[in-house]
Each structure stands twice: as C-alpha cells, then as structure tokens.
Design a protein around this motif. Structure first.
Motif, mmCIF file in Angstrom:
data_model
loop_
_atom_site.group_PDB
_atom_site.id
_atom_site.type_symbol
_atom_site.label_atom_id
_atom_site.label_comp_id
_atom_site.label_asym_id
_atom_site.label_seq_id
_atom_site.Cartn_x
_atom_site.Cartn_y
_atom_site.Cartn_z
ATOM 1 N N ASP A 1 -23.938 6.197 -37.189
ATOM 2 C CA ASP A 1 -23.257 6.394 -38.337
ATOM 3 C C ASP A 1 -21.855 6.775 -37.728
ATOM 4 N N THR A 2 -20.950 7.147 -38.707
ATOM 5 C CA THR A 2 -19.693 7.455 -38.275
ATOM 6 C C THR A 2 -19.529 8.411 -37.253
ATOM 7 N N SER A 3 -20.461 9.458 -37.175
ATOM 8 C CA SER A 3 -20.580 10.562 -36.246
ATOM 9 C C SER A 3 -20.642 10.036 -34.889
ATOM 10 N N GLY A 4 -21.216 8.906 -34.680
ATOM 11 C CA GLY A 4 -21.534 8.379 -33.250
ATOM 12 C C GLY A 4 -22.692 8.917 -32.930
ATOM 13 N N LEU A 5 -23.418 9.361 -33.776
ATOM 14 C CA LEU A 5 -25.201 9.530 -33.451
ATOM 15 C C LEU A 5 -25.932 8.451 -33.385
ATOM 16 N N SER A 6 -27.061 8.626 -32.767
ATOM 17 C CA SER A 6 -28.079 7.368 -32.787
ATOM 18 C C SER A 6 -29.372 7.778 -33.295
ATOM 19 N N TYR A 7 -29.972 7.041 -34.297
ATOM 20 C CA TYR A 7 -31.420 7.471 -34.757
ATOM 21 C C TYR A 7 -32.371 6.694 -34.482
ATOM 22 N N ALA B 1 -31.505 10.486 -28.187
ATOM 23 C CA ALA B 1 -30.119 10.021 -27.310
ATOM 24 C C ALA B 1 -29.646 8.694 -27.334
ATOM 25 N N GLY B 2 -28.153 8.747 -27.066
ATOM 26 C CA GLY B 2 -27.452 7.572 -27.424
ATOM 27 C C GLY B 2 -27.185 6.606 -26.228
ATOM 28 N N ALA B 3 -26.658 5.739 -26.318
ATOM 29 C CA ALA B 3 -26.462 4.796 -25.278
ATOM 30 C C ALA B 3 -25.409 5.644 -24.094
ATOM 31 N N VAL C 1 -21.200 17.420 -35.387
ATOM 32 C CA VAL C 1 -21.661 17.857 -36.666
ATOM 33 C C VAL C 1 -22.812 16.787 -37.181
ATOM 34 N N ILE C 2 -23.855 17.248 -37.099
ATOM 35 C CA ILE C 2 -25.291 16.463 -37.607
ATOM 36 C C ILE C 2 -25.294 16.621 -38.939
ATOM 37 N N PRO C 3 -25.173 15.176 -39.727
ATOM 38 C CA PRO C 3 -25.079 15.234 -41.232
ATOM 39 C C PRO C 3 -26.457 15.270 -41.595
#
Length: 234
Positions: free
Chosen positions: A135-141, A153-155, A163-165
């Motif tokens: 998402d726009t926060s750059g987090l991976s799901y 964990a992301g790439a 801030v985790i939405p």
C-alpha cells in the motif's frame, strides 16, 4: 467513550481517522478544519455526532460507519464538505436506514456485493524474492482470509517512521490489518518509530528483534508480547 469538543480542531496534518468501537459520542467541532483527512471510519457504537464535528474536512474521499443504526447528527456536521461525491460504506443490511436519514442520505452509495475470496498469487520462480502487494505506506502484506491481512517482511528493510494503517487496499479490495507476522521487522536497523493499530492484539516472536535504532513503539490494544519480540534492541 467520548471525543470532546474541539479535541482535534485545526489539526491540518491529520490524514486518517479511525474511531474505535468504544466511542459513543463525538463532540462539537471535534475535527473542524482538519482539511487533510482522507479516510474516516466510525466505530460500531458511535451513536451521536455533535454540531460541526467534521466541518471543513475538505480532503475526505471515503467514510465508513460500522453502526447498523445511523448515528444521530447535530447541525452542519459535514458543512463545507462535498459529501455527494464521497462514498459511504455501511453494513449491507442498513443501507436503506442510512439513505433515509440526513446527512447520511447526501452521501454517495455504491452497490455492495458479497466479498469474493482473494485469488492466490502465482509463486515467482525465485521464492526468496516474492512479489508482495504494497500500500502507500510501503508495507508488504499476506492475505489471511477474505477480510484480514498481516504485515510481513518486505523485499527491502523497513526504515524511518512507520504508521501501520488499520486497513489497506489490495487489488481494489479493502482488508483489515489484524496481525504483524513473525519477524516482520526483524533487523530493520534503520527503523526509528512504529505505530500499531487497534486491531493488532499480539506481537509475534522476533517482530522487532535487532531494531537497534527503534526509539518508540506506539500500541493501541496489544495484549500479548511474545518472547524475543523486541530483543536485541537499544
């Protein structure tokens, strides 16, 4: 249970508001002039919204109300807000009730269908570098079920203030962020601040292990912190 009058009046840098299910009343001018708020989610027990509560919130692009009964609103709650172009999401069985009550009747209602089971993404050739939605926060799901996702964990290592939405959109569908996977932020040495939303109740093992520059963890309703969740940090 209550957000008092003018509590966030003029907080122009505020971009997202999620009112928890414990709140029943939002006071006069509570969010007046918060012109940068884009998303507003009202908890299932919000029953009264007082005068001018969201006056001047011109940045709104979506509103969600979880209460099956439309909250009672005072005067000019959404004054100077173009609600006709803002989609309002409510419980499916309550659409007719909201359409019959102002100011909710002025919002844009979209047809709601039964949620589809999320498709399973194809596995990439190199399993060590999975293709992950962001998402726009750059987090991976990772999708847990038809309504929930977990942060994984992301790439690249996460860094800075994050801030985790409470919700994120993947392939056009909104999911609740209810979990942080084991080791999601492990060894993110440049991570300095993290906000954990209210739907996340538990920190798994190694969640922040080795985050040596993490200065603050802001939690809402976390009740369980597992062994080594925050180990080897400053």
């Amino acid at each position: 249970t209550t957000i008092n009058s003018s509590a966030f009046h003029g907080c122009t840098a505020l971009t997202s508001v999620t009112i928890p299910n414990s709140v029943t009343n939002i006071g006069d001018y509570a969010f007046t002039g918060c012109s940068s708020i884009k998303t507003l989610s009202l908890g299932s027990k919000v029953s009264n919204i007082s005068n001018y509560a969201f006056y001047g919130c011109k940045g709104l692009i979506s509103v969600t109300s979880l209460n099956p009964t439309p909250p009672t609103c005072g005067s000019n709650v959404f004054m100077d807000v173009n609600v006709a172009n803002i989609p309002l999401t409510v419980p499916a069985e309550s659409i007719s009730l909201y359409k019959a009550k102002t100011p909710w009747s002025n919002f844009k209602f979209e047809e709601q269908t039964e949620p589809e089971e999320p498709s399973v993404p194809e596995q990439p050739e190199n399993p060590s570098e999975p293709e992950l939605p962001e998402d726009t926060s750059g987090l991976s799901y990772n999708i847990i079920n038809s309504t929930d996702v977990e942060v994984i964990a992301g790439a690249d290592k996460y860094k800075g203030d994050i801030v985790i939405p409470s919700q994120t959109t993947i392939d056009g569908k909104v999911y609740n962020v209810t979990k942080i996977g084991e080791g999601a932020f492990q060894c993110c040495s440049q991570l300095t601040y993290i906000f954990i939303p209210w739907l996340v109740k538990e920190l798994e093992r190694y969640t922040f292990w080795g985050c040596v520059n993490l200065r603050e963890i802001h939690v809402c309703l976390v009740t369980t912190i597992n062994k080594d969740a925050i180990g080897n940090t400053l």
